[in-house]
Design an enzyme around this catalytic site. Structure first.
Site, PDB file in Angstrom:
ATOM      1  N   ARG A 222      -8.218 -29.826  41.088  1.00 56.92           N
ATOM      2  CA  ARG A 222      -6.951 -28.868  41.500  1.00 56.92           C
ATOM      3  C   ARG A 222      -5.719 -29.436  41.343  1.00 56.92           C
ATOM      4  O   ARG A 222      -4.632 -28.925  41.234  1.00 56.92           O
ATOM      5  CB  ARG A 222      -7.271 -28.262  42.749  1.00 56.92           C
ATOM      6  CG  ARG A 222      -8.358 -27.465  42.910  1.00 56.92           C
ATOM      7  CD  ARG A 222      -8.672 -26.793  44.318  1.00 56.92           C
ATOM      8  NE  ARG A 222      -9.086 -27.879  45.340  1.00 56.92           N
ATOM      9  CZ  ARG A 222     -10.500 -28.258  45.700  1.00 56.92           C
ATOM     10  NH1 ARG A 222     -11.411 -27.934  44.891  1.00 56.92           N
ATOM     11  NH2 ARG A 222     -10.399 -29.293  46.292  1.00 56.92           N
TER      12      ARG A 222
ATOM     13  N   GLU B 209     -16.962 -39.791  53.052  1.00 60.08           N
ATOM     14  CA  GLU B 209     -17.727 -39.772  54.124  1.00 60.08           C
ATOM     15  C   GLU B 209     -19.230 -40.281  54.207  1.00 60.08           C
ATOM     16  O   GLU B 209     -19.541 -40.980  55.038  1.00 60.08           O
ATOM     17  CB  GLU B 209     -17.711 -38.252  54.993  1.00 60.08           C
ATOM     18  CG  GLU B 209     -17.996 -38.208  56.319  1.00 60.08           C
ATOM     19  CD  GLU B 209     -17.865 -36.879  57.001  1.00 60.08           C
ATOM     20  OE1 GLU B 209     -17.522 -35.938  56.054  1.00 60.08           O
ATOM     21  OE2 GLU B 209     -18.346 -36.648  58.022  1.00 60.08           O
TER      22      GLU B 209
END
Ligand code: AMP
Length: 186
Positions: free
Chosen positions: A70, A107
């Site tokens: 993006r 994560e």
């Protein structure tokens, strides 16, 4: 953000009103900040680009480093407007020429970003662009690539910053001294 006299300030309210928040995407507990309505609104998209242009008027980058995917949507038109090189930072395995690679922690697991080894002339001052600054891991990795190829990051520009996730602090801790600009904060 500083605004030059006699110029209309960028319409940050319009940008904010267009950003759509999707709960639990792509996984439970995440509030995804969806910028597709900004892209679909010419005045909103223009507001983002003109705000980024104002950042660049002060910062004077010699290249725009845009982060897949993006970040490309905002970095590419910005580079064309400024008439400076656009340098894509891509996920591993996408760039065809020789690459420099950095790995960074997510994560769960790790991710890798790459840049072509000849992408930056030595000493180039680059502005790193992405849509959202969250924990800062992606931006730190992109900045590391720029530095490892002999460039410097003059500043960072994001449409959205999630200050609670500490991205700007993480960039500082990584030794990045460039200003961190964001247009909308949640
Ligand atoms: P981070 O490395 O944690 O700063 O994450 C930044 C990258 O993940 C950016 O490239 C964003 O596109 C994406 N991202 C992270 N959190 C969000 C969010 N809440 N909404 C939309 N995109 C996000």
């Amino acid at each position: 953000m500083s605004v030059t006299k006699n110029e209309a300030p960028p319409n940050l309210e319009r940008i904010e009103s267009l950003i759509r928040t999707i709960a639990d995407f792509p996984s439970p507990g995440i509030l995804f900040r969806d910028l597709t309505p900004v892209l679909a609104d010419p005045a909103g998209f223009e507001a983002v680009l003109s705000a980024f242009e104002k950042i660049c008027a002060a910062d004077r980058p010699e290249a725009i480093v845009a982060i897949e995917a993006r970040g490309f949507l905002f970095g590419a038109p910005l580079a064309a407007r400024l008439r400076v090189p656009l340098i894509p930072v891509r996920k591993a395995g996408k760039l065809p020429f020789q690459v420099r690679k950095v790995s960074y922690a997510l994560e769960y697991g790790t991710a890798e970003l790459e840049m072509h080894t000849d992408a930056l002339a030595h000493g180039t001052r680059a502005l790193v662009v992405d849509d959202v600054l969250a924990t800062g891991g992606t931006a730190v990795a992109a900045a590391e690539l720029v530095r490892s190829l002999g460039g410097t990051v003059s500043a960072f520009a994001f449409v959205v910053e999630l200050p609670g996730l500490g991205g700007a602090a993480r960039l500082r801790e990584a030794g990045e001294s460039g200003l961190v600009h964001s247009l909308v904060q949640y």
